[in-house]
Structure formats: C-alpha cells, structure tokens
Design a protein around this motif. Structure first.
Motif, PDB file in Angstrom:
ATOM      1  N   SER A   1       0.855  -1.199   0.000  1.00 18.36           N
ATOM      2  CA  SER A   1       0.000   0.000   0.000  1.00 18.36           C
ATOM      3  C   SER A   1       0.886   1.242   0.000  1.00 18.36           C
ATOM      4  O   SER A   1       2.051   1.161   0.393  1.00 18.36           O
ATOM      5  N   PRO A   2       0.318   2.394  -0.410  1.00 14.29           N
ATOM      6  CA  PRO A   2       1.100   3.636  -0.371  1.00 14.29           C
ATOM      7  C   PRO A   2       1.684   3.841   1.034  1.00 14.29           C
ATOM      8  O   PRO A   2       0.995   3.611   2.037  1.00 14.29           O
ATOM      9  N   GLY A   3       2.952   4.242   1.080  1.00 16.30           N
ATOM     10  CA  GLY A   3       3.626   4.443   2.367  1.00 16.30           C
ATOM     11  C   GLY A   3       4.496   3.261   2.758  1.00 16.30           C
ATOM     12  O   GLY A   3       5.367   3.379   3.612  1.00 16.30           O
ATOM     13  N   ASP A   4       4.271   2.117   2.120  1.00 16.78           N
ATOM     14  CA  ASP A   4       5.061   0.929   2.444  1.00 16.78           C
ATOM     15  C   ASP A   4       6.466   1.014   1.829  1.00 16.78           C
ATOM     16  O   ASP A   4       6.688   1.727   0.845  1.00 16.78           O
ATOM     17  N   HIS A   5       7.359   0.247   2.421  1.00 14.00           N
ATOM     18  CA  HIS A   5       8.761   0.234   1.992  1.00 14.00           C
ATOM     19  C   HIS A   5       9.196  -1.204   1.716  1.00 14.00           C
ATOM     20  O   HIS A   5       8.772  -2.128   2.402  1.00 14.00           O
ATOM     21  N   VAL A   6      10.020  -1.358   0.670  1.00 16.38           N
ATOM     22  CA  VAL A   6      10.483  -2.684   0.248  1.00 16.38           C
ATOM     23  C   VAL A   6      12.012  -2.688   0.188  1.00 16.38           C
ATOM     24  O   VAL A   6      12.616  -1.696  -0.219  1.00 16.38           O
ATOM     25  N   VAL A   7      12.614  -3.793   0.609  1.00 13.95           N
ATOM     26  CA  VAL A   7      14.071  -3.944   0.487  1.00 13.95           C
ATOM     27  C   VAL A   7      14.345  -4.995  -0.589  1.00 13.95           C
ATOM     28  O   VAL A   7      13.734  -6.068  -0.581  1.00 13.95           O
ATOM     29  N   LEU A   8      15.241  -4.662  -1.525  1.00 11.94           N
ATOM     30  CA  LEU A   8      15.573  -5.553  -2.642  1.00 11.94           C
ATOM     31  C   LEU A   8      17.091  -5.669  -2.779  1.00 11.94           C
ATOM     32  O   LEU A   8      17.822  -4.825  -2.273  1.00 11.94           O
ATOM     33  N   PRO A   9      17.569  -6.691  -3.508  1.00 10.52           N
ATOM     34  CA  PRO A   9      19.020  -6.810  -3.707  1.00 10.52           C
ATOM     35  C   PRO A   9      19.544  -5.754  -4.684  1.00 10.52           C
ATOM     36  O   PRO A   9      18.821  -5.331  -5.585  1.00 10.52           O
ATOM     37  N   ASP A  10      20.809  -5.378  -4.520  1.00 10.49           N
ATOM     38  CA  ASP A  10      21.364  -4.313  -5.366  1.00 10.49           C
ATOM     39  C   ASP A  10      21.665  -4.807  -6.785  1.00 10.49           C
ATOM     40  O   ASP A  10      21.975  -4.010  -7.661  1.00 10.49           O
ATOM     41  N   ASP A  11      21.593  -6.115  -7.016  1.00 11.75           N
ATOM     42  CA  ASP A  11      21.702  -6.560  -8.409  1.00 11.75           C
ATOM     43  C   ASP A  11      20.452  -7.360  -8.804  1.00 11.75           C
ATOM     44  O   ASP A  11      20.525  -8.368  -9.491  1.00 11.75           O
ATOM     45  N   VAL A  12      19.307  -6.844  -8.366  1.00 11.85           N
ATOM     46  CA  VAL A  12      18.010  -7.455  -8.686  1.00 11.85           C
ATOM     47  C   VAL A  12      17.807  -7.450 -10.214  1.00 11.85           C
ATOM     48  O   VAL A  12      18.377  -6.604 -10.926  1.00 11.85           O
ATOM     49  N   TYR A  13      16.992  -8.373 -10.700  1.00 11.90           N
ATOM     50  CA  TYR A  13      16.650  -8.416 -12.128  1.00 11.90           C
ATOM     51  C   TYR A  13      16.221  -7.014 -12.602  1.00 11.90           C
ATOM     52  O   TYR A  13      15.432  -6.345 -11.927  1.00 11.90           O
ATOM     53  N   GLY A  14      16.745  -6.593 -13.753  1.00 14.76           N
ATOM     54  CA  GLY A  14      16.528  -5.231 -14.236  1.00 14.76           C
ATOM     55  C   GLY A  14      15.059  -4.841 -14.348  1.00 14.76           C
ATOM     56  O   GLY A  14      14.681  -3.709 -14.044  1.00 14.76           O
ATOM     57  N   GLY A  15      14.211  -5.773 -14.762  1.00 16.62           N
ATOM     58  CA  GLY A  15      12.783  -5.488 -14.903  1.00 16.62           C
ATOM     59  C   GLY A  15      12.132  -5.233 -13.546  1.00 16.62           C
ATOM     60  O   GLY A  15      11.214  -4.405 -13.428  1.00 16.62           O
ATOM     61  N   THR A  16      12.613  -5.922 -12.525  1.00 20.35           N
ATOM     62  CA  THR A  16      12.080  -5.727 -11.170  1.00 20.35           C
ATOM     63  C   THR A  16      12.528  -4.364 -10.639  1.00 20.35           C
ATOM     64  O   THR A  16      11.746  -3.626 -10.029  1.00 20.35           O
ATOM     65  N   TYR A  17      13.790  -4.027 -10.914  1.00 20.74           N
ATOM     66  CA  TYR A  17      14.317  -2.706 -10.536  1.00 20.74           C
ATOM     67  C   TYR A  17      13.460  -1.607 -11.175  1.00 20.74           C
ATOM     68  O   TYR A  17      12.995  -0.678 -10.516  1.00 20.74           O
ATOM     69  N   ARG A  18      13.211  -1.757 -12.471  1.00 18.07           N
ATOM     70  CA  ARG A  18      12.420  -0.761 -13.212  1.00 18.07           C
ATOM     71  C   ARG A  18      11.005  -0.655 -12.648  1.00 18.07           C
ATOM     72  O   ARG A  18      10.477   0.438 -12.457  1.00 18.07           O
ATOM     73  N   LEU A  19      10.385  -1.792 -12.324  1.00 13.47           N
ATOM     74  CA  LEU A  19       9.027  -1.782 -11.769  1.00 13.47           C
ATOM     75  C   LEU A  19       8.979  -1.010 -10.447  1.00 13.47           C
ATOM     76  O   LEU A  19       8.104  -0.167 -10.244  1.00 13.47           O
ATOM     77  N   PHE A  20       9.931  -1.302  -9.566  1.00 17.28           N
ATOM     78  CA  PHE A  20       9.896  -0.673  -8.245  1.00 17.28           C
ATOM     79  C   PHE A  20      10.287   0.796  -8.289  1.00 17.28           C
ATOM     80  O   PHE A  20       9.684   1.622  -7.613  1.00 17.28           O
ATOM     81  N   VAL A  21      11.303   1.141  -9.132  1.00 16.33           N
ATOM     82  CA  VAL A  21      11.790   2.520  -9.132  1.00 16.33           C
ATOM     83  C   VAL A  21      10.953   3.408 -10.050  1.00 16.33           C
ATOM     84  O   VAL A  21      10.615   4.536  -9.701  1.00 16.33           O
ATOM     85  N   ARG A  22      10.581   2.910 -11.209  1.00 10.05           N
ATOM     86  CA  ARG A  22       9.954   3.790 -12.192  1.00 10.05           C
ATOM     87  C   ARG A  22       8.442   3.692 -12.240  1.00 10.05           C
ATOM     88  O   ARG A  22       7.788   4.562 -12.805  1.00 10.05           O
ATOM     89  N   VAL A  23       7.875   2.648 -11.660  1.00  9.19           N
ATOM     90  CA  VAL A  23       6.408   2.538 -11.647  1.00  9.19           C
ATOM     91  C   VAL A  23       5.869   2.700 -10.224  1.00  9.19           C
ATOM     92  O   VAL A  23       5.092   3.606  -9.947  1.00  9.19           O
TER      93      VAL A  23
END
Ligand SMILES: *Cc1c(COP(=O)(O)O)cnc(C)c1O
Length: 381
Positions: free
Chosen positions: A89-111
């Motif tokens: 939900s809005p306000g939530d925070h997620v922790v991901l690996p620094d070499d996560v799959y590029g599409g996952t990075y794009r989803l979390f950062v750009r969408v």
C-alpha cells in the motif's frame, strides 16, 4: 501413500488423464467461456480470465514442485512480480538486492514509486546491511538467489528470520535456481516468484510467470488481483510451460553439470580474470549454496581481461553459444550485460563491469561448449 519425489510430481501433479477422454496429456482448453447447466451452476469454470483447466494443471504442478499449497500463473514473470507488489500500500517500503533483475528494478523505481511505495537496494549477502535497511515501514523483502549477473548467493533462511521479526513478507524470485535445486518456502519465505520463461518452460518458446505460497489469505488476495488485473497466460502458453516442467529435473542436472565444466575451463584460461559460479569452492557464497541448494544451476558469469573491447570481441565470436538475452533454455546463450540485459543501469551505482560476460549454459555436449569458448577467447590478444 508416501509423498512422491520431485521428478514424479513434475510429470503427474495436476496432470491426471483427462476425465472426459482419457487424454494422457492435459488438453489445451482453448475456450474463453464455459457452459452452465442453470444460472450459476457450473463445473468450477465460468470465464477463462478467472480460471481455465490448462492453467489449473500448471498452477497445481508448480505449487507442488515448490512445496507450496497454492500456485498462480501469469502472462510473464513481471506480471507475477507485479501481482506480488499489489500486496503493498502507499507508504510501504520494500528492500531488494542491489543486483536485482533489471525489470524488477524498473518496476519498483519507475512505476511503484509513483504510487507511494519506496524501495531500498542493498547487497543481501551482507545481513547487517539488510537489517540496517529495514524500517518500521518495511512490509516486504524481495530477494533473488543466485543473483543476476554476479550469481551472488543470498541466505534465504537468515533473510526470512530478519524479515519475520519485523513483520515483513519475504518474496524469493527463484527463477535462476528453479525448484529442482532450491525451494524457498520450506526455508522460510512467504512467496516464491518465477519467470517460467526461463528454466521451467526451458525451451525459449514461451513467456510466462508464476507465484507459489502457503498462506490462503495471500493466495486469495493474489487470485483476486490476478482476475482483476487480468495478466493471465493463454491456455497454450500454460501447456508449453507444463510440457517443459516435465523434464525440469534431467535438464537441470545437465545444465549444472555443463556449467561446472565450463566454469572450471574458464577458471584456468589466461584471458579470463574472474569466474562467478556458486559451484566453485572459492565462490564467496559456496557454503550457503551448499546449504540451501541441491545443485548450483546453469548460469556462469566471467570477466575477460581487457575490459569492454575484449568482452565484446568474445561475445561476437561464439558459434554454439547464441548471443542473446534471456536464459534457461536448452540452447547455450551468451549475454554482454553492460550493453544488453543491464544496459539501463549504465551510470547508476548498480552499473555492471563492461568486461563481464554471462552464460546460460545449455544442455548441448559440454565439449562443444568448451571448444566454442576456447575459440572465442582466442580473439582476446
Ligand atoms: C526473466 C526474469 C524475470 C522477468 O520475467 P519475464 O518472464 O521476462 O517477465 C524476473 N526475474 C528474473 C530473475 C528473471 O530472470
């Protein structure tokens, strides 16, 4: 009856002979809708976005292979990961690996950032960094292991314990290992995600995704989202993945055997600076890999001496390895991450070494793969 082993479940789970005809292979139910005998009276299927028997067969089989209660199939790996993100939900925070799959990075950062979901990327091989990244708003830790393209190994049990103590869900993208070599749910994860495009499909002829979980509540929420958002796979695509899954075990054995042969060859080559393969004893994650995996997978990365120019020369010279994105198919694929799969990271802190080459080691004869790399590496002067 005693629980059947993995290889047997891969062939039989969710795939009983068709009750209507005896067809040994689950039919492709190429239909959008299902007849009802009276309004609201049907055999469990109403409309094919909501559910389809070919999809049910795949979902049942994948759940069993991951040792989970419930499976859901999606139109792509990214659609599966997007469904998981709907738990936030809005306000939530997620922790991901620094070499996560590029599409996952794009989803979390750009969408997702636009919808008020914040994310932090850390090196998850360092548990103190994961712990430091957890905040009272962290609702999810999404990890991958082995990672892409450096094949770092993340300790799933340790991460799950850290996250559980903070009431955060643990999601493991198990695409690289496949359930044959690694099952995150018994190690403590809440949800397993897959790009079935890769090893599960296994033949580079379909794009798909899936999630598996034990919690009925999470399953019902994700099933609701699956139907609401509608990113479902076609019956034919489900059938293709299911066909691939039946040979997962023998394919993974050969992928891993060939990968070890290739990694050992590369390790001894003068033009190679460094080899990344969790099966090599000197790999920093080797001990954790031994603990949580039953094999080390088919992905091998290495850096070529001479940087970008040398790596590009090698990448353009193979004859058996096909230069292309993706992984996990029967054929050997070669990727130059800096200019291909990971090009979008250029100039960011997550940028990859330009001398790096990633191999999806195929199930061809190992000697042909080694010979091919030998002649390609001879291009490095
Ligand atoms: C390919 C891949 C994805 C995305 O899957 P698609 O099927 O391409 O949408 C996600 N995670 C990993 C680790 C992948 O390799």
């Amino acid at each position: 009856m005693r629980r059947r082993r993995f290889e047997t479940r891969a062939i039989h789970e969710g795939q009983d002979p068709d009750p209507a005809t005896g067809s040994v292979i689950p039919p492709i139910y190429q239909t959008s809708t299902f007849a009802q005998s009276a309004p609201g009276e049907h055999k469990g299927y109403e409309y094919a976005r909501t559910s389809n028997p070919t999809r049910t067969a795949l979902e049942t089989c994948l759940a069993s292979l991951e040792e989970g209660q419930y499976g859901l199939a999606f139109a792509s790996g990214m659609a599966a990961i997007t469904a998981v993100a709907y738990l936030l939900s809005p306000g939530d925070h997620v922790v991901l690996p620094d070499d996560v799959y590029g599409g996952t990075y794009r989803l979390f950062v750009r969408v997702l950032e636009r919808y008020g979901i914040a994310s932090t990327f850390v090196d998850m091989t360092d548990l103190t960094r994961v712990e430091a990244a957890l905040t009272p708003k962290t609702r999810m830790v999404l990890t991958e292991t082995p990672t892409n393209p450096y094949l770092k190994v993340v300790d799933i049990a340790a991460i799950s314990e850290l996250a559980r103590a903070r009431d955060a869900l643990v999601v493991v993208d198990n695409t690289f290992a496949s359930p044959y070599f690694q099952r995150p749910l018994p190690l403590g994860a809440d949800i397993v995600a897959h790009s079935t495009t890769k090893y599960l499909g296994g033949h580079s002829d379909v794009v798909g995704g899936a999630v598996v979980m034990n919690s009925k509540e999470i399953y019902e929420t994700l099933k609701f989202h699956q139907n609401s958002a509608g990113a479902v796979p076609s019956p034919f695509d489900c059938w293709l993945v299911l066909r691939g899954v039946r040979t997962l075990g023998i394919r993974m054995e050969r992928h891993a055997g060939n990968a070890m042969t290739v990694a050992e060859f590369l390790r001894g080559h003068r033009a190679v600076a460094r080899v990344y393969y969790p099966g090599l004893p000197e790999h920093p994650g080797h001990q954790i890999a031994r603990k949580q995996m039953s094999g080390f997978g088919g992905m091998v990365s290495f850096t070529v001496r001479g940087g970008a120019k040398a790596a590009r020369a090698v990448a353009s010279s193979t004859e058996v390895f096909i230069l292309g994105e993706s992984l996990g198919g029967v054929e050997a694929l070669l990727d130059h991450p800096a200019s291909m799969t990971h090009a979008s990271l250029a100039g960011s802190p997550l940028q990859v070494d330009e001398g790096l080459i990633r191999l999806s080691v195929g199930i061809e004869h190992a000697d042909d793969l080694v010979d091919d790399l030998k002649q390609a590496l001879a291009q490095v002067k």
